[in-house]
Write an enzyme that holds these catalytic residues in place. Structure first.
Site: not given
Ligand code: GLA
Length: 390
Positions: A147, A215
């Site tokens: 990520d 998200d």
């Molecule tokens: C980002 C990702 C999420 C999750 C969070 C965890 O926002 O897009 O899917 O993994 O980080 O902190």
């Protein structure tokens, strides 16, 4: 004979060395499983992960195809003096946890960032990529979500958009190579929210999946903004490399049953990874029924790997279709309006000239032979999902 043996041994070796991680062999169809973030976020720990693995089996989800149990952010502790990453007190023994999950016929996934910090401000892999990949392999990890998070600060310091873009590609490639070097097959899941048209280069940096969006939230507005926003991306996905419109919210309580049915249907049409994001240990029967419908899963997992595209959108009505390996087509008829609507399609829109055989998948009903127009009642925010063949 002898020569044949040597050649086949060499062939096996070459397949073995590069055919393991980040190749179609680990994601020939979109990965299916569960991820901790949507429901548990920072409250995830060893006991909860074990309970999810137990429930994955007892609910029938494993037998329906869900295999990965993925720990998202907040498992990380500091590094030791040698730079080795450790899990924090919520995960006292990651290898033992992996053994437990494997003992159930499931696989274990983990999470990190190419930046110094993860999105929840835990330790990232920056400068420790090889070391971390080795640690994951030693723990018997099968899946890595990687990520972007704080790596964006490093990109901003690059001075130009081109330099920043290159830094990002190099960061993903570094981890890809580090995973390959372990010799352990691991799904490599890119997460950088769909920036820089990741679908155009995600596979080239070793990605098996790449997030195409920010998200998801457990709301109809968020889910449909993402789901219907995938139009045009079909040509970039295929066996081994998939567009990822983010994890499922099915069963988390923020949407109505018909909205969750839309979520499942749309994700299956999109050949999306199916990563449940709810608490599997407290599921209502209706949630299990949505997540484990075999005919819906068969669409998602169809071996042709051809993602659906939008056939047409007219105001609040959307029609999507996906060609399947046996020559049939999955057709989604979606109603985005706040009331039920009768929606009409014509099988000619999908290339059928004569009569077709159709099945209404959620109703579990064969509709028999149909020709030309077909009109069906679609619930508010709901869907009618058909499988149609000549
Ligand atoms: C980002 C990702 C999420 C999750 C969070 C965890 O926002 O897009 O899917 O993994 O980080 O902190």
């Amino acid at each position: 004979m002898h020569q044949l043996f040597v050649w086949s041994a060499l062939l096996m070796l070459s397949i073995g060395s590069k055919g393991m991680a980040q190749t179609p062999s680990v994601a020939a169809t979109p990965p299916m499983g569960w991820n901790s973030w949507n429901h548990f976020a920072g409250k995830i720990n060893d006991a909860t992960v074990r309970a999810q693995a137990d429930a994955m089996v007892s609910s029938g989800m494993r037998d329906a195809g869900y295999i990965y149990i993925n720990i998202d952010d907040t498992w990380e502790a500091e590094r030791d003096a040698q730079g080795v990453i450790h899990a924090n007190s919520k995960f006292p023994d990651m290898k033992a946890l992996a053994d437990y999950v494997h003992g159930k016929g499931l696989k274990l996934g983990i999470y990190s960032s190419p930046g110094p910090k993860t999105c929840a401000e835990f330790e990232g892999s920056y400068g420790h990529e090889e070391q971390d990949a080795q640690t994951y392999a030693a723990w018997s990890i099968d899946y890595l979500k990687y990520d972007l998070c704080s790596f964006d600060k490093i990109m901003k310091a690059a001075g130009s958009a081109e330099a920043a873009h290159k830094l990002m590609l190099d960061a993903y490639t570094n981890m890809h190579n580090a995973l390959l070097k372990t010799g352990r097959p691991m799904v490599f899941s890119l997460c950088q929210y769909g920036a820089d048209a990741v679908w155009r280069w995600g596979a080239s940096v070793g990605g098996n999946t790449w997030r195409t969006t920010g998200d998801i939230e457990d709301k109809y507005s968020s889910m449909t903004l993402i789901g219907f926003g995938q139009a045009g991306l079909a040509k970039f996905a295929g066996p081994g490399h998939w567009n990822d419109p983010d994890m499922l919210e099915v069963g988390n309580g923020g949407m109505m049953l018909e909205e969750y049915r839309t979520h499942m249907s749309l994700w299956a049409l999109l050949a999306a990874p199916l990563l449940a994001g709810n608490d599997l240990s407290t599921m209502k029967p209706e949630t299990i029924a949505l997540l484990t419908n075999r005919e819906v899963i068969a669409i998602d997992q169809d071996r042709l790997g051809q993602q659906a595209d939008r056939v047409r959108a007219e105001g609040t009505q959307e029609i999507w279709a996906r060609p399947l390996a046996d020559g049939s087509k999955a057709i989604g008829i979606f109603n985005r309006f706040d009331w039920p609507q009768a929606i009409e399609i014509n099988f000619r829109e999908f290339g059928y000239k004569g009569s077709v055989k159709a099945r209404d998948i959620w109703a579990g009903k064969d509709l028999g032979g149909l020709t030309g127009q077909y009109k069906t009642n679609v619930p508010s925010h709901g869907v009618v999902l058909l499988r149609v063949s000549e």
